[in-house]
Design an enzyme around this catalytic site. Structure first.
Site, PDB file in Angstrom:
ATOM      1  N   ASP A  58       1.049 -16.179  22.248  1.00 25.52           N
ATOM      2  CA  ASP A  58       1.754 -14.949  21.887  1.00 25.52           C
ATOM      3  C   ASP A  58       1.185 -14.273  20.643  1.00 25.52           C
ATOM      4  OD1 ASP A  58       3.440 -14.826  24.008  1.00 25.52           O
ATOM      5  OD2 ASP A  58       5.131 -15.802  23.011  1.00 25.52           O
ATOM      6  N   SER A 102       8.229 -24.775  24.410  1.00 26.53           N
ATOM      7  CA  SER A 102       8.055 -24.050  23.160  1.00 26.53           C
ATOM      8  C   SER A 102       8.276 -25.061  22.042  1.00 26.53           C
ATOM      9  CB  SER A 102       9.066 -22.909  23.087  1.00 26.53           C
ATOM     10  OG  SER A 102       9.053 -22.362  21.789  1.00 26.53           O
ATOM     11  N   ASP A 143      14.601 -17.261  15.299  1.00 23.00           N
ATOM     12  CA  ASP A 143      13.518 -17.104  14.330  1.00 23.00           C
ATOM     13  C   ASP A 143      13.287 -15.641  13.944  1.00 23.00           C
ATOM     14  OD1 ASP A 143      13.011 -19.807  13.953  1.00 23.00           O
ATOM     15  OD2 ASP A 143      11.777 -19.920  15.753  1.00 23.00           O
ATOM     16  N   ARG A 202      11.093 -20.767   7.942  1.00 25.64           N
ATOM     17  CA  ARG A 202      10.884 -19.319   8.059  1.00 25.64           C
ATOM     18  C   ARG A 202      10.959 -18.551   6.735  1.00 25.64           C
ATOM     19  NH1 ARG A 202       9.162 -21.841  12.250  1.00 25.64           N
ATOM     20  NH2 ARG A 202       9.185 -20.740  14.217  1.00 25.64           N
TER      21      ARG A 202
HETATM   22  N1  ARG Z   1      16.729 -23.805  17.986  1.00 24.12           N
HETATM   23  C1  ARG Z   1      15.999 -24.128  16.817  1.00 24.12           C
HETATM   24  C2  ARG Z   1      16.281 -23.156  15.716  1.00 24.12           C
HETATM   25  O1  ARG Z   1      16.782 -22.122  15.967  1.00 24.12           O
HETATM   26  C3  ARG Z   1      14.548 -24.314  17.087  1.00 24.12           C
HETATM   27  C4  ARG Z   1      13.712 -23.101  17.199  1.00 24.12           C
HETATM   28  C5  ARG Z   1      12.328 -23.483  17.517  1.00 24.12           C
HETATM   29  N2  ARG Z   1      11.444 -22.380  17.477  1.00 24.12           N
HETATM   30  C6  ARG Z   1      10.465 -22.207  18.364  1.00 24.12           C
HETATM   31  N3  ARG Z   1       9.742 -21.157  18.219  1.00 24.12           N
HETATM   32  N4  ARG Z   1      10.252 -23.042  19.349  1.00 24.12           N
HETATM   33  O2  ARG Z   1      16.018 -23.408  14.568  1.00 24.12           O
END
Ligand code: ARG
Length: 401
Positions: free
Chosen positions: A14, A174, A123, A94
């Site tokens: 991506d 992912s 995210d 983040r």
């Molecule tokens: N659900 C988790 C969170 O919101 C994990 C997110 C993982 N991110 C990803 N791009 N796979 O923190």
């Protein structure tokens, strides 16, 4: 409209397609920024791929120490577990990534910040709220949210633009990883009743080691030693990941509430984080005064929610951190963790600041506790209940009341 953007770059499909797309469709100059938070992999190759995809500049920044010392110590201080289980692996990285990207944006005179998040996840919220807090002048651009390409179309786009995407498990799942743990979602995990395929796990593989104890030392809330050997927190965390992970401890499989209103099935592995939170919380049990301890437990879930929701840079977070910091000055001592196949449990703790008083706790006869005071204390403590119970009886015997 922005002319030059810093893009949070991972090296995956991506964000690589994003480089080419931002350039081609929006005419932007892209500065790819990859922050090393311990995700592993060849980051020099990642940097090169950004340039091959069309970035005018590509930088890799080592954020591991800052992440450990400025973010994870705070998470540990707050025993942070979202919905009681998730140690906030992705959520915590983040704001740090944004902080470092904002610095790069200034350096390179960029007027926008781009990320590769979709419209369904948390995210994007974290990237954008943090950017609003730190550099509201930057325009936020989220190509993946707007380009409307299926996965197959992005792969084709990549091929057409000469972008080579390594075949990894990321294409099935992912995955987001850093020194605090690993998040694995999508693929067959999207059916919450499917058990996690054994090959998704990397940090928590039971190697069949002998049972053993390890002793973790804390100084004012921060882990500082393993078995008496002092080390900085970043080193200690990676050792803990290795040791505890080799017993297969630290997996989480849950359905969680995303900020954007979607329930999602998530699997995580965070051996070091979960073991350290367990030890830390245990030591607090011994060193924090009752009222302080109870109030802290009430505030911890809020801390975790703020971090989860991307409200890292917020006045409430600042205030909660001040509270948490204040509590941590008592949290020094040692905790012993017993490790065996699939499990890690605390089986001992000690501290110079311990509020545990043997003389008070013992049931031996010879102690200084004034037993006779207990009777009066309990009578007054229970007075309200006694009054109530009396009235209940009165009501039962005389129905008209
Ligand atoms: N659900 C988790 C969170 O919101 C994990 C997110 C993982 N991110 C990803 N791009 N796979 O923190």
């Amino acid at each position: 409209m922005a002319k030059r953007v810093v893009l949070a770059y991972s090296g995956g499909l991506d964000t690589s397609v994003a480089v080419a797309w931002l350039k081609e469709k929006l005419g932007l100059e892209v500065i790819a920024v990859a922050v090393d938070v311990g995700q592993g992999g060849d980051l020099e190759a990642v940097r090169k791929r950004a340039l091959e995809s069309g970035a005018v500049e590509a930088v890799v920044l080592d954020g591991k120490k800052k992440f450990a010392d400025e973010v994870l110590t705070k998470a540990l201080g707050a025993n942070a577990l979202y919905e009681g289980r998730y140690p906030l692996v992705s959520a915590l990285s983040r704001p740090l990534i944004v902080e470092l990207m904002v610095e790069e944006a200034k350096k390179f005179n960029a007027d926008g910040l781009a990320h590769g998040c979709t419209g369904k996840g948390n995210d994007q919220v974290r990237f954008e709220v943090a950017t609003r807090a730190l550099a509201p002048e930057l325009e936020i651009i989220a190509p993946v949210r707007t380009w409307n390409m299926t996965r197959e179309e992005s792969i084709n786009y990549a091929t057409e633009h000469g972008i080579k995407i390594p075949v990894t498990k990321d294409r099935l799942y992912s995955i987001d990883e850093n020194i605090w743990g690993r998040a694995i979602e999508c693929g067959e995990l999207e059916d919450p009743f499917n058990s996690p395929p054994p090959d998704i796990w990397e940090m928590t593989v039971d190697k069949g080691e002998n049972e053993r104890d390890i002793v973790v030392g804390f100084a004012e809330g921060i882990p500082v030693s393993i078995d008496g050997e002092n080390m900085d927190f970043l080193t200690l965390l990676s050792k803990m990941n290795e040791i505890v992970g080799s017993y297969g401890f630290g997996r989480i499989d849950m359905v969680e509430n995303r900020r954007v209103g979607i329930k999602s099935r998530e699997t995580y592995e965070a051996p070091g984080a979960l073991a350290l939170i367990m030890c830390h919380r245990d030591l607090e049990g011994m060193t924090l005064e009752r009222e302080l301890s109870h109030e802290k437990s009430r505030l911890e879930p809020k801390w975790a929610e703020l971090a989860y929701d991307g409200l890292w840079f917020s006045p409430l977070m600042e205030a909660l951190n001040a509270f948490m910091d204040k509590t941590q000055k008592y949290v020094s001592g040692e905790v012993r963790l017993h490790l065996k196949s699939g499990s890690a449990v605390v089986n001992g703790r000690r501290s110079k600041l311990s509020l545990y008083d043997y003389d008070l706790a013992t049931y031996d006869a010879s102690d200084s506790f004034r037993h006779e005071d207990a009777e009066g204390f309990i009578r007054i403590f229970g007075l309200g209940i006694e009054t109530w119970a009396h009235k209940q009886k009165f009501k039962e015997s005389d129905g008209r009341q």
